[in-house]
Design an enzyme around this catalytic site. Structure first.
Site, PDB file in Angstrom:
ATOM      1  N   ARG A   7      16.584  80.766  82.520  1.00 54.87           N
ATOM      2  CA  ARG A   7      15.947  81.870  83.239  1.00 54.87           C
ATOM      3  C   ARG A   7      16.945  82.813  83.893  1.00 54.87           C
ATOM      4  NH1 ARG A   7      12.277  78.716  83.075  1.00 54.87           N
ATOM      5  NH2 ARG A   7      13.846  77.221  83.678  1.00 54.87           N
ATOM      6  N   THR A   8      17.811  82.238  84.716  1.00 55.59           N
ATOM      7  CA  THR A   8      18.682  83.094  85.518  1.00 55.59           C
ATOM      8  C   THR A   8      19.628  83.869  84.613  1.00 55.59           C
ATOM      9  OG1 THR A   8      18.495  81.462  87.268  1.00 55.59           O
ATOM     10  CG2 THR A   8      20.215  83.107  87.519  1.00 55.59           C
TER      11      THR A   8
ATOM     12  N   LYS B 150      43.822  75.013  78.210  1.00 51.79           N
ATOM     13  CA  LYS B 150      45.292  75.055  78.079  1.00 51.79           C
ATOM     14  C   LYS B 150      45.973  74.823  79.420  1.00 51.79           C
ATOM     15  CE  LYS B 150      45.038  78.881  74.785  1.00 51.79           C
ATOM     16  NZ  LYS B 150      45.482  80.266  74.682  1.00 51.79           N
TER      17      LYS B 150
ATOM     18  N   ARG C  73      27.480  81.290  88.023  1.00 52.57           N
ATOM     19  CA  ARG C  73      26.682  80.086  88.317  1.00 52.57           C
ATOM     20  C   ARG C  73      27.614  78.895  88.166  1.00 52.57           C
ATOM     21  NH1 ARG C  73      20.853  77.685  86.910  1.00 52.57           N
ATOM     22  NH2 ARG C  73      20.345  79.439  88.216  1.00 52.57           N
TER      23      ARG C  73
HETATM   24  C1  NCD Z   1      16.691  76.791  90.122  1.00 49.94           C
HETATM   25  C2  NCD Z   1      18.169  76.547  90.279  1.00 49.94           C
HETATM   26  O1  NCD Z   1      18.920  76.578  89.317  1.00 49.94           O
HETATM   27  O2  NCD Z   1      18.563  76.319  91.410  1.00 49.94           O
HETATM   28  N1  NCD Z   1      16.348  77.409  88.925  1.00 49.94           N
HETATM   29  C3  NCD Z   1      16.482  78.762  88.826  1.00 49.94           C
HETATM   30  O3  NCD Z   1      17.530  79.335  89.007  1.00 49.94           O
HETATM   31  N2  NCD Z   1      15.364  79.446  88.547  1.00 49.94           N
HETATM   32  C4  NCD Z   1      15.875  75.620  90.437  1.00 49.94           C
HETATM   33  C5  NCD Z   1      16.108  74.333  89.717  1.00 49.94           C
HETATM   34  O4  NCD Z   1      17.012  74.187  88.891  1.00 49.94           O
HETATM   35  O5  NCD Z   1      15.353  73.414  90.006  1.00 49.94           O
END
Ligand code: NCD
Length: 366
Positions: A84-85, A113, A134
């Site tokens: 999703r993100t 490396k 992320r």
């Molecule tokens: C969440 C996350 O990654 O923190 N998901 C998201 O970004 N929509 C929630 C989750 O992973 O449970």
């Protein structure tokens, strides 16, 4: 491959200083902490997301939006699983015409490396105009923002989820979804100025200890006096004391319980979350009866007809698929809202928000 050395978590006393490091001219430059967002900034982002939604609906409008940032490039460094993100950010970048690249697997980077992760990111900062991260480690996005502040060329860092700590862009789309759920559309009143949260009860359910989305949303909700927060979780997965202290300092009323059914008739919104057992090396959450923190179709007869059900997704059994067709289910709209909100945020970071507002007022207000 580098081993990950934990980054020490700053204390609350430092929040004001941390925000100063991340902001420029009192606006978020890097987007790392939900505490960077004051009420006017949140409200303006919600309004801008609505405008982008309207403008992007027509061919000419979407062509206008795609010209705005076609001279910028974004890098997505997503080394934690994401559907999703990741797609939400790439769709938002496409709306604004921003070309992007991504690294989702460290085994394809020079880190194999022996390059440090810091150097990998310093390299990205020479090719791109924005980095979206992320990462499984708390504090990593903040560390990168500070590191890039010291580079000759500083580019904005956006935190798309940092360990168990924060997920500020998710919190922005969550608040946007709550706003849209709590108010009737109005032609006369500007949508995002009235505090529709005052007097509302919002329940957070599930793994509140390790769910970063709840932590970030709680910070944002502190900007809306009169809101009441109820944290429903097994005692082992209680929300962190740092959040409770922050709520107290901001005069936000809250309560803690381990029983979902009890308060259900009172709630105006329920924010469900899954068990975050990927953080559970010792397997301790296997002992928890997580079914008690599930929402079923049958339970809805006890909820308000106007209840808004949210979930950051992915879901497991805690959110019954049978609920999907109910008007109370807002989680699929929530996913779509994320794309508009991330476009609004990107536009604001690169200062093209005024151009969007001007375009909207020229063509869409009568
Ligand atoms: C969440 C996350 O990654 O923190 N998901 C998201 O970004 N929509 C929630 C989750 O992973 O449970």
């Amino acid at each position: 491959m580098q081993t990950m050395t934990p980054i020490p978590m700053p204390t609350h006393q430092d929040t004001a200083h941390r925000v100063t490091v991340l902001n420029r001219h009192d606006r978020p430059f890097h987007v790392v902490l939900a505490q960077q967002f004051d009420r006017p900034t949140i409200d303006q982002l919600c309004q801008l997301a609505d405008m982008i939604r309207t403008i992007g609906n027509a061919r000419q409008g979407s062509q206008f939006l795609r010209t705005l940032l076609s001279h910028r490039r974004a890098m997505l460094y997503f080394i934690q699983p994401s559907t999703r993100t990741f797609l939400s950010f790439t769709a938002a970048l496409q709306i604004l015409g921003v070309p992007y690249s991504d690294v989702r697997d460290r085994s394809t980077s020079s880190e194999v490396k022996g390059e440090s992760e810091d150097d990998t990111i310093r390299t990205f900062s020479q090719y791109f105009d924005m980095i979206i991260i992320r990462h499984p480690m708390e504090g990593f996005a903040e560390h990168v923002a500070t590191m890039l502040n010291a580079m000759p060329r500083t580019i904005p860092v956006v935190n798309a989820g940092s360990g168990k700590d924060q997920h500020p862009t998710q919190a922005l789309l969550d608040i946007y979804t709550l706003y849209r759920s709590f108010q009737e559309p109005s032609r006369t009143e500007p949508r995002y100025t009235r505090n529709v949260f005052a007097g509302k009860s919002i329940a957070f359910v599930g793994d509140l200890k390790r769910g970063r989305t709840v932590r970030s949303l709680a910070y944002l909700l502190c900007r809306y006096p009169g809101v009441r927060l109820v944290f429903v979780s097994p005692p082992e997965l209680r929300i962190g004391d740092d959040i409770l202290e922050y709520l107290t300092r901001h005069d936000i009323e809250y309560s803690l319980t381990d029983d979902l059914r009890d308060g259900l008739p009172e709630f105006d919104a329920i924010y469900m979350t899954r068990l975050q057992d990927e953080h559970d090396a010792a397997g301790e959450s296997k002992k928890i009866d997580y079914y008690r923190y599930s929402l079923s179709y049958d339970m809805m007869q006890h909820g308000k007809p106007t209840l808004a059900i949210l979930h950051p997704l992915p879901r497991r059994h805690e959110l019954d698929e049978q609920l999907d067709t109910l008007p109370q289910a807002k989680y699929w709209q929530q996913v779509r809202n994320g794309m508009w909100m991330r476009a609004a945020l990107t536009a604001t970071i690169f200062n093209v928000d005024t151009a969007i507002r001007d375009h909207y007022h020229a063509y869409y207000t009568f």
